[in-house]
Design an enzyme around this catalytic site. Structure first.
Site, PDB file in Angstrom:
ATOM      1  N   HIS A  80      35.689  45.482  43.909  1.00  0.00           N
ATOM      2  CA  HIS A  80      37.085  45.318  43.447  1.00  0.00           C
ATOM      3  C   HIS A  80      38.048  45.382  44.630  1.00  0.00           C
ATOM      4  CE1 HIS A  80      40.224  46.056  40.123  1.00  0.00           C
ATOM      5  NE2 HIS A  80      40.910  45.991  41.268  1.00  0.00           N
ATOM      6  N   HIS A  82      41.796  43.223  46.333  1.00  0.00           N
ATOM      7  CA  HIS A  82      42.832  42.194  46.193  1.00  0.00           C
ATOM      8  C   HIS A  82      43.057  41.589  47.576  1.00  0.00           C
ATOM      9  CE1 HIS A  82      44.336  43.459  42.112  1.00  0.00           C
ATOM     10  NE2 HIS A  82      43.596  44.504  42.462  1.00  0.00           N
ATOM     11  N   GLN A 175      48.796  39.574  37.188  1.00  0.00           N
ATOM     12  CA  GLN A 175      49.347  40.869  37.639  1.00  0.00           C
ATOM     13  C   GLN A 175      50.532  41.351  36.792  1.00  0.00           C
ATOM     14  OE1 GLN A 175      48.962  43.089  40.962  1.00  0.00           O
ATOM     15  NE2 GLN A 175      49.825  44.156  39.212  1.00  0.00           N
ATOM     16  N   HIS A 233      41.905  44.974  34.725  1.00  0.00           N
ATOM     17  CA  HIS A 233      42.538  46.238  35.101  1.00  0.00           C
ATOM     18  C   HIS A 233      42.826  46.949  33.786  1.00  0.00           C
ATOM     19  CE1 HIS A 233      42.924  44.304  38.934  1.00  0.00           C
ATOM     20  NE2 HIS A 233      43.526  45.356  39.463  1.00  0.00           N
ATOM     21  N   GLU A 236      45.067  51.760  33.946  1.00  0.00           N
ATOM     22  CA  GLU A 236      45.332  52.334  35.269  1.00  0.00           C
ATOM     23  C   GLU A 236      46.645  53.094  35.196  1.00  0.00           C
ATOM     24  OE1 GLU A 236      45.708  49.646  38.590  1.00  0.00           O
ATOM     25  OE2 GLU A 236      45.540  51.265  40.047  1.00  0.00           O
ATOM     26  N   ASP A 332      39.937  48.402  46.021  1.00  0.00           N
ATOM     27  CA  ASP A 332      41.141  47.918  45.357  1.00  0.00           C
ATOM     28  C   ASP A 332      42.082  47.302  46.388  1.00  0.00           C
ATOM     29  OD1 ASP A 332      42.719  47.318  43.207  1.00  0.00           O
ATOM     30  OD2 ASP A 332      43.629  49.300  43.038  1.00  0.00           O
TER      31      ASP A 332
HETATM   32 FE   FE2 Z   1      43.069  46.272  41.336  1.00  0.00          FE
END
Ligand code: FE2
Length: 437
Positions: A80, A82, A175, A233, A236, A332
């Site tokens: 995971h 970005h 997102q 996601h 979170e 992440d």
């Molecule tokens: Fe993420």
């Protein structure tokens, strides 16, 4: 106790295949067999695959590497990350509150300046940084809430460019949520049509609980229509009422998608009461959903609204593992609006997980190593091509350590990275000269 930690199968062990000249030979390596016993072996590689594993291979090779008794391991898996936002920390400003939501605002400004060249330059730099430290499988999320889909197109092109040395999966990630703007669902569908491997989502960031549930339903429809995996996601947030993981598990079960479904973060699980968490644990096991924890970032992002006691914000990794649920660890973020640190080293990630989740027993430490190797490959549905076995692709690393425990203890250097049967990177071990008494 896990029955499947460190599932390295050492097939061919005991056979001394003398018959050939290998492209590459690793001599005096330590591998862990399926019962976790360290075994000294030589490994022969030809045609990009592992051709032989034996206590002693007498054959010659075009290239020889002496592992000096160190651990030869399957490569690390970054399950995971970005890559579209990597290496943008401080642009256009620093995240001073350290919260997820300030990060999303900063990224909202930064992403207006994205170009294909900008994204690819930072992504390739990050991938090389990770590969040189032993990462050869990567799943990256890419923001598809932005109308030009610039970052997506940049990473889809990069996936092809790097495929000879690293495997990259691209997740189409809305997102800002699917329902925050009228076009977002269309953009997500377009991203899948353009070639994203995986459908993403962020149900806890949709405006209402109902929109969140609807977004999960939509994501499953898109994935099933396009025959794609899912990685959301999920929860979170420290809010114990954020309960989208149960929705994801229900859809994974109802649709039969099972292990093609992954829930990332699931931080709220750390805030659920035990009665609910253990009921959910059973549903998760039945659904075969994979879980990804990102301990470096969630130990810093979460708990920001707490005084004391302050929550750790990382999901229940130890309990999930004890219940036989597939858990892996990811970065992440690396130096971006949400997490301004990070070097791409998976031993950092595993070590933080080990500490925050209090997994300091020997079996637990071994499990944490599995969470940055084998479990990640399982989450990426690449298990068949992964591992130290005769006939599998020759993708492996050598560490300056004899065991996973020692690798964590000393944050060992990955001295050699072999990808597709060829040496991709070599890093010397730093030695200290001592001038004192
Ligand atoms: Fe993420």
């Amino acid at each position: 106790m896990s029955q499947n930690r460190l599932k390295y199968s050492v097939e061919g062990l005991g056979e001394n295949l003398l018959t050939t000249q290998y492209d590459l030979m690793i001599r005096h390596a330590t591998v862990l067999n399926s019962s976790q016993t360290p075994v000294k072996v030589d490994v022969g590689v030809s045609g990009g695959k592992i051709s032989a594993i034996s206590p002693q291979l007498e054959a010659t090779a075009t290239q020889d590497i002496n592992a000096q008794g160190n651990l030869l391991s399957p490569p690390f898996v970054e399950s995971h990350i970005h890559l579209d936002s990597a290496l943008t920390a401080g642009e256009p400003r620093w995240n001073e509150s350290g919260t997820l939501f300030e990060g999303i605002q900063i990224w909202g400004d930064r992403k207006r300046q994205l170009t294909v060249e900008d994204v690819q330059k930072r992504a390739i730099q990050t991938l090389k940084q990770q590969a040189s430290q032993g990462v050869l499988l990567v799943r990256t999320h890419v923001d598809v809430s932005e109308p030009s889909l610039t970052a997506l197109q940049a990473l889809l092109a990069l996936r092809e460019e790097v495929k000879d040395w690293i495997t990259l999966q691209v997740v189409a990630f809305p997102q800002d949520g699917i329902y925050s703007r009228p076009d977002n669902e269309t953009l997500l569908r377009e991203a899948v049509q353009l070639g994203a491997d995986v459908v993403g989502g962020i149900p806890h960031y949709e405006l209402t609980r109902e929109d969140g549930v609807k977004s999960v339903q939509c994501i499953f429809e898109i994935a099933q229509d396009g025959d794609r995996a899912i990685d959301l996601h999920c929860d979170e947030i420290d809010d114990p009422q954020s309960r989208f993981l149960e929705v994801v598990a229900a859809y994974a079960s109802h649709t039969g998608m099972g292990s093609k479904v992954t829930a990332s973060h699931t931080c709220a699980m750390g805030s659920y009461d035990n009665g609910y968490a253990y009921k959910l644990m059973g549903f998760l096991k039945r659904s075969q959903v994979n879980i990804i924890a990102n301990p470096l970032i969630n130990i810093t992002l979460q708990g920001r609204s707490d005084t004391y006691p302050k929550r750790r914000g990382v999901t229940r990794v130890k309990e999930l593992w004890q219940n036989g649920i597939n858990v892996s660890f990811g970065h992440d973020c690396i130096q971006d609006p949400w997490y301004n640190l990070g070097t791409g080293n998976m031993l950092d990630v595993g070590s933080m997980g080990l500490h925050v989740c209090q997994m300091t027993g020997q079996d637990e430490i071994a499990a944490c190593y599995e969470m940055i190797t084998h479990n990640g490959a399982k989450t990426l549905n690449l298990e068949d091509e992964y591992g130290i076995e005769v006939g599998k692709p020759a993708n492996f690393i050598i560490l300056d350590a004899a065991s996973p425990y020692e690798a964590f203890c000393r944050r060992a250097t990955v001295t050699h990275v072999v990808s597709r049967g060829k040496l991709l990177a070599r890093t010397p071990v730093v030695e200290t000269e001592w001038f004192g008494d």
